[in-house]
Scaffold this motif. Structure first.
Motif, PDB file in Angstrom:
ATOM      1  N   ASP A  12     -54.095  12.402  62.458  1.00  0.00           N
ATOM      2  CA  ASP A  12     -52.686  12.170  61.578  1.00  0.00           C
ATOM      3  C   ASP A  12     -52.578  10.823  61.026  1.00  0.00           C
ATOM      4  O   ASP A  12     -51.703  10.621  59.878  1.00  0.00           O
ATOM      5  N   ASP A  13     -53.165   9.870  61.440  1.00  0.00           N
ATOM      6  CA  ASP A  13     -53.085   8.551  60.907  1.00  0.00           C
ATOM      7  C   ASP A  13     -54.104   8.117  60.244  1.00  0.00           C
ATOM      8  O   ASP A  13     -55.273   8.349  60.490  1.00  0.00           O
ATOM      9  N   VAL A  14     -53.854   7.174  59.394  1.00  0.00           N
ATOM     10  CA  VAL A  14     -55.182   6.543  58.553  1.00  0.00           C
ATOM     11  C   VAL A  14     -55.071   5.118  58.177  1.00  0.00           C
ATOM     12  O   VAL A  14     -53.828   4.717  58.249  1.00  0.00           O
ATOM     13  N   MET A  15     -56.004   4.529  58.270  1.00  0.00           N
ATOM     14  CA  MET A  15     -55.981   3.070  57.832  1.00  0.00           C
ATOM     15  C   MET A  15     -56.822   3.041  56.277  1.00  0.00           C
ATOM     16  O   MET A  15     -57.798   3.732  56.266  1.00  0.00           O
ATOM     17  N   ILE A  16     -56.198   2.076  55.536  1.00  0.00           N
ATOM     18  CA  ILE A  16     -56.691   2.153  54.055  1.00  0.00           C
ATOM     19  C   ILE A  16     -57.027   0.724  53.828  1.00  0.00           C
ATOM     20  O   ILE A  16     -55.966  -0.168  54.004  1.00  0.00           O
ATOM     21  N   GLY A  17     -57.978   0.314  53.366  1.00  0.00           N
ATOM     22  CA  GLY A  17     -58.432  -1.118  52.710  1.00  0.00           C
ATOM     23  C   GLY A  17     -58.474  -1.191  51.177  1.00  0.00           C
ATOM     24  O   GLY A  17     -57.498  -1.314  50.615  1.00  0.00           O
ATOM     25  N   ARG A  18     -59.779  -0.957  50.793  1.00  0.00           N
ATOM     26  CA  ARG A  18     -59.904  -0.855  49.354  1.00  0.00           C
ATOM     27  C   ARG A  18     -59.100  -0.276  48.452  1.00  0.00           C
ATOM     28  O   ARG A  18     -58.697  -0.475  47.509  1.00  0.00           O
ATOM     29  N   GLY A  19     -58.831   1.051  49.016  1.00  0.00           N
ATOM     30  CA  GLY A  19     -57.741   1.952  48.347  1.00  0.00           C
ATOM     31  C   GLY A  19     -56.545   1.346  47.933  1.00  0.00           C
ATOM     32  O   GLY A  19     -55.997   1.412  46.833  1.00  0.00           O
ATOM     33  N   LEU A  20     -55.711   0.539  48.793  1.00  0.00           N
ATOM     34  CA  LEU A  20     -54.431  -0.004  48.538  1.00  0.00           C
ATOM     35  C   LEU A  20     -54.685  -1.109  47.704  1.00  0.00           C
ATOM     36  O   LEU A  20     -53.671  -1.909  46.931  1.00  0.00           O
ATOM     37  N   ILE A  21     -56.013  -1.954  47.759  1.00  0.00           N
ATOM     38  CA  ILE A  21     -56.118  -2.990  46.914  1.00  0.00           C
ATOM     39  C   ILE A  21     -56.350  -2.564  45.287  1.00  0.00           C
ATOM     40  O   ILE A  21     -55.614  -3.325  44.535  1.00  0.00           O
ATOM     41  N   ALA A  22     -56.811  -1.286  45.255  1.00  0.00           N
ATOM     42  CA  ALA A  22     -56.949  -0.797  43.915  1.00  0.00           C
ATOM     43  C   ALA A  22     -55.656  -0.418  43.271  1.00  0.00           C
ATOM     44  O   ALA A  22     -55.511  -0.220  42.085  1.00  0.00           O
ATOM     45  N   ARG A  23     -54.989   0.255  44.221  1.00  0.00           N
ATOM     46  CA  ARG A  23     -53.805   0.812  43.936  1.00  0.00           C
ATOM     47  C   ARG A  23     -52.746   0.517  44.699  1.00  0.00           C
ATOM     48  O   ARG A  23     -52.263   1.226  45.821  1.00  0.00           O
ATOM     49  N   PRO A  24     -52.022  -0.556  44.631  1.00  0.00           N
ATOM     50  CA  PRO A  24     -51.048  -1.064  45.351  1.00  0.00           C
ATOM     51  C   PRO A  24     -49.911  -0.180  45.824  1.00  0.00           C
ATOM     52  O   PRO A  24     -49.553  -0.326  46.822  1.00  0.00           O
ATOM     53  N   ASP A  25     -49.635   0.898  44.973  1.00  0.00           N
ATOM     54  CA  ASP A  25     -48.602   1.693  45.394  1.00  0.00           C
ATOM     55  C   ASP A  25     -49.110   3.158  45.984  1.00  0.00           C
ATOM     56  O   ASP A  25     -48.510   4.210  46.256  1.00  0.00           O
ATOM     57  N   LEU A  26     -50.372   3.235  46.360  1.00  0.00           N
ATOM     58  CA  LEU A  26     -50.987   4.303  46.926  1.00  0.00           C
ATOM     59  C   LEU A  26     -50.468   4.707  48.114  1.00  0.00           C
ATOM     60  O   LEU A  26     -50.026   6.047  48.568  1.00  0.00           O
ATOM     61  N   ALA A  27     -49.962   3.865  49.261  1.00  0.00           N
ATOM     62  CA  ALA A  27     -49.156   4.252  50.385  1.00  0.00           C
ATOM     63  C   ALA A  27     -47.844   4.888  49.992  1.00  0.00           C
ATOM     64  O   ALA A  27     -47.567   6.061  50.743  1.00  0.00           O
ATOM     65  N   ARG A  28     -47.268   4.264  49.134  1.00  0.00           N
ATOM     66  CA  ARG A  28     -46.169   4.833  48.687  1.00  0.00           C
ATOM     67  C   ARG A  28     -45.880   6.066  48.112  1.00  0.00           C
ATOM     68  O   ARG A  28     -45.320   7.292  48.407  1.00  0.00           O
ATOM     69  N   ARG A  29     -46.970   6.347  47.266  1.00  0.00           N
ATOM     70  CA  ARG A  29     -47.248   7.800  46.777  1.00  0.00           C
ATOM     71  C   ARG A  29     -47.700   8.762  47.782  1.00  0.00           C
ATOM     72  O   ARG A  29     -47.396   9.927  47.531  1.00  0.00           O
ATOM     73  N   ILE A  30     -48.561   8.393  48.767  1.00  0.00           N
ATOM     74  CA  ILE A  30     -48.672   9.255  49.820  1.00  0.00           C
ATOM     75  C   ILE A  30     -47.518   9.679  50.487  1.00  0.00           C
ATOM     76  O   ILE A  30     -47.308  11.002  51.069  1.00  0.00           O
ATOM     77  N   ARG A  31     -46.695   8.601  50.842  1.00  0.00           N
ATOM     78  CA  ARG A  31     -45.266   8.998  51.688  1.00  0.00           C
ATOM     79  C   ARG A  31     -44.443  10.056  50.496  1.00  0.00           C
ATOM     80  O   ARG A  31     -44.112  10.932  51.440  1.00  0.00           O
ATOM     81  N   ALA A  32     -44.238   9.756  49.366  1.00  0.00           N
ATOM     82  CA  ALA A  32     -43.818  10.991  48.716  1.00  0.00           C
ATOM     83  C   ALA A  32     -44.280  12.182  48.586  1.00  0.00           C
ATOM     84  O   ALA A  32     -43.881  13.331  48.778  1.00  0.00           O
ATOM     85  N   SER A  33     -45.958  12.114  48.762  1.00  0.00           N
ATOM     86  CA  SER A  33     -46.551  13.721  48.905  1.00  0.00           C
ATOM     87  C   SER A  33     -46.343  14.117  50.200  1.00  0.00           C
ATOM     88  O   SER A  33     -46.101  15.605  50.363  1.00  0.00           O
ATOM     89  N   GLN A  34     -46.025  13.478  51.282  1.00  0.00           N
ATOM     90  CA  GLN A  34     -45.861  14.137  52.589  1.00  0.00           C
ATOM     91  C   GLN A  34     -44.442  14.729  52.539  1.00  0.00           C
ATOM     92  O   GLN A  34     -44.295  15.780  53.170  1.00  0.00           O
ATOM     93  N   ALA A  35     -43.666  14.185  51.916  1.00  0.00           N
ATOM     94  CA  ALA A  35     -42.210  14.571  51.627  1.00  0.00           C
ATOM     95  C   ALA A  35     -42.002  15.698  50.661  1.00  0.00           C
ATOM     96  O   ALA A  35     -40.950  16.170  50.581  1.00  0.00           O
ATOM     97  N   GLY A  36     -43.074  16.018  50.048  1.00  0.00           N
ATOM     98  CA  GLY A  36     -42.899  17.015  48.723  1.00  0.00           C
ATOM     99  C   GLY A  36     -42.378  16.478  47.362  1.00  0.00           C
ATOM    100  O   GLY A  36     -41.918  17.226  46.903  1.00  0.00           O
ATOM    101  N   GLU A  37     -42.377  15.172  47.463  1.00  0.00           N
ATOM    102  CA  GLU A  37     -41.673  14.574  46.435  1.00  0.00           C
ATOM    103  C   GLU A  37     -42.670  13.884  45.380  1.00  0.00           C
ATOM    104  O   GLU A  37     -43.906  13.773  45.538  1.00  0.00           O
ATOM    105  N   GLN A  38     -42.226  13.598  44.150  1.00  0.00           N
ATOM    106  CA  GLN A  38     -42.912  13.025  42.990  1.00  0.00           C
ATOM    107  C   GLN A  38     -42.269  11.754  42.998  1.00  0.00           C
ATOM    108  O   GLN A  38     -40.949  11.251  42.814  1.00  0.00           O
ATOM    109  N   VAL A  39     -43.412  10.676  42.730  1.00  0.00           N
ATOM    110  CA  VAL A  39     -42.988   9.257  42.247  1.00  0.00           C
ATOM    111  C   VAL A  39     -43.743   8.819  40.984  1.00  0.00           C
ATOM    112  O   VAL A  39     -44.802   9.545  40.948  1.00  0.00           O
ATOM    113  N   VAL A  40     -43.124   7.987  40.273  1.00  0.00           N
ATOM    114  CA  VAL A  40     -43.762   7.684  38.960  1.00  0.00           C
ATOM    115  C   VAL A  40     -44.811   6.547  39.355  1.00  0.00           C
ATOM    116  O   VAL A  40     -44.582   5.585  40.290  1.00  0.00           O
TER     117      VAL A  40
END
Length: 321
Positions: free
Chosen positions: A218-246
Motif C-alpha cells: 500500500d505504501d511506497v518510498m520514492i527518491g530519484r523520481g521525486l527529485i526529477a519530478r517534484p510534484d510527483l507525490a502530489r500527482r499521485i495523490r490526485a490520481s488516488q482520488a480520481g482527480e486531475q492536476v496540472v
C-alpha cells in the motif's frame, strides 16, 4: 497509502526536504544516514543531518522526518538510537540498503544482508534501547550478491522488533539499473506481518500504480523520481482520488531551485551550493525538457549568481516531459 521521500546521500538534505515536502503529497521523509562507529557522536552531528530536530522533527510543511542510522555494532547503534530520541526523534530508521563501496567495505549498509543474524542483533539492540512508543524501522535491498536474501533478512528484522520495512527492489549488485524487481518485494511481504514499503524505479504516476499492483504494498518510498519530478507525490495523490492536476511548470521548478539555493547558502560555500544545484538539475532533465536544454550551459558554471541567472533566463519554455 503513504508516500515517503527516500534518503539520498549527498542530495536529500534538510533544504531539499523542506522544498519537496512544501510541494505537497509526501507523508514522511528520512534523513541521510548518520554513520555510527565506535565512539559516541555529539549532538551537533545529529543537528547537522537533521536540523528539523530543533522543530519537533518535522519540516515547515509539518512532514515528519525519521532519523536514519548506519552501522554494524549493536551496542553503539542502540546508544545512538537513544541519543536521537533524546534530541527529539520520533522514529529511528536503520540503513541496511546502502550499496556504496566505501560504506560496504567498512561493514555498513547492504553488505550486512549477508548476515541476517547481525541485522537482527542490531535492530533488536536499537529496539531495546529506545522507548517503546518510538518506532524502530529499517530499509534494505533484496540481497547483496543476488536477490535471494529478502525473506531471510526480512524475517530477521521482524523478529527483532522492526515496526515496518522498506525494501528497495534490487540487490547491491543490481545497483540502480532497471528494472526494479517489485515481484520479489511481494514474495517478502507475503511472509511478513509488519508493513512493507516498496521502493525503486517509481518515476511516474503510472509506475506508482504498477508497483502497487505487482508488489502488493500500500505504501511506497520514492527518491530519484521525486527529485526529477517534484510534484510527483502530489500527482499521485490526485490520481488516488480520481482527480486531475496540472503538472508543475518549468518556471515553478526554477522557483523551487532558487529557494533551495537560498537555503543552502546559509550552510555551504558557494562552490558547494553550485554543485548541489547541478545535482538536482541533472535529475530534472528527466522531467523537464527545459532542464535538458539548459544542461550544456549550466554544467560549466561554478558560481551561484551566474547559475541562478541562467536558470531564471530559461523560465519561458513551459513544456514538461
Amino acid at each position: 497509502m503513504r508516500i515517503i521521500l527516500a534518503p539520498m546521500e549527498g542530495l536529500v538534505d534538510a533544504p531539499i526536504r523542506e522544498t519537496l515536502t512544501g510541494v505537497g503529497g509526501i507523508d514522511r521523509s528520512v534523513t541521510e544516514f548518520i554513520r555510527v562507529t565506535h565512539g559516541m557522536l555529539p549532538p551537533r552531528i545529529f543537528y547537522k543531518y537533521a536540523p528539523e530536530l530543533h522543530h519537533g522533527c518535522v519540516t515547515r510543511a509539518g512532514t515528519p522526518v525519521a532519523i536514519q542510522l548506519l552501522g554494524s555494532n549493536p551496542e553503539m547503534m542502540g546508544r545512538h538510537g537513544v541519543r536521537a530520541v533524546e534530541l527529539g526523534a520520533g522514529q529511528v530508521d536503520i540503513n541496511f540498503g546502502c550499496p556504496a563501496k566505501t560504506v560496504n567495505k567498512h561493514k555498513g549498509g547492504c553488505v550486512l544482508m549477508r548476515e541476517p543474524e547481525l541485522m537482527h542483533n542490531i535492530t533488536a539492540a536499537v529496539r531495546r534501547a529506545v522507548p517503546e512508543h518510538i518506532p524502530v524501522t529499517a530499509k534494505m535491498r533484496l540481497g547483496y550478491d543476488d536477490r535471494s536474501m529478502g525473506i531471510a533478512c526480512g524475517q530477521a528484522l521482524q523478529e527483532a522488533g522492526a515496526a515496518e520495512l522498506v525494501i528497495h527492489a534490487r540487490s547491491k549488485v543490481d545497483g540502480y539499473r532497471p528494472p526494479a524487481y517489485w515481484e520479489e518485494i511481494a514474495r517478502v511481504r507475503e511472509v511478513l506481518d509488519i508493513p512493507v514499503i516498496a521502493n525503486g524505479e517509481i518515476w511516474t504516476v503510472e509506475q506508482y500504480w504498477r508497483c502497487r499492483d505487482i508488489s502488493g504494498c500500500d505504501d511506497v518510498m520514492i527518491g530519484r523520481g521525486l527529485i526529477a519530478r517534484p510534484d510527483l507525490a502530489r500527482r499521485i495523490r490526485a490520481s488516488q482520488a480520481g482527480e486531475q492536476v496540472v503538472p508543475m511548470t518549468w518556471p515553478e521548478a526554477v522557483a523551487l531551485i532558487e529557494d533551495y539555493a537560498a537555503a543552502l547558502q546559509t550552510r555551504l560555500e558557494d562552490r558547494f551550493v553550485t554543485g548541489r544545484i547541478k545535482q538536482w538539475l541533472s535529475y530534472l532533465r528527466l522531467g523537464f525538457t527545459e532542464a535538458e536544454q539548459l544542461w550544456p550551459r549550466a554544467r560549466k558554471l561554478r558560481e551561484v549568481a551566474p547559475m541562478l541567472a541562467c536558470l531564471g533566463a530559461s523560465g519561458s519554455d513551459r513544456k514538461v516531459a
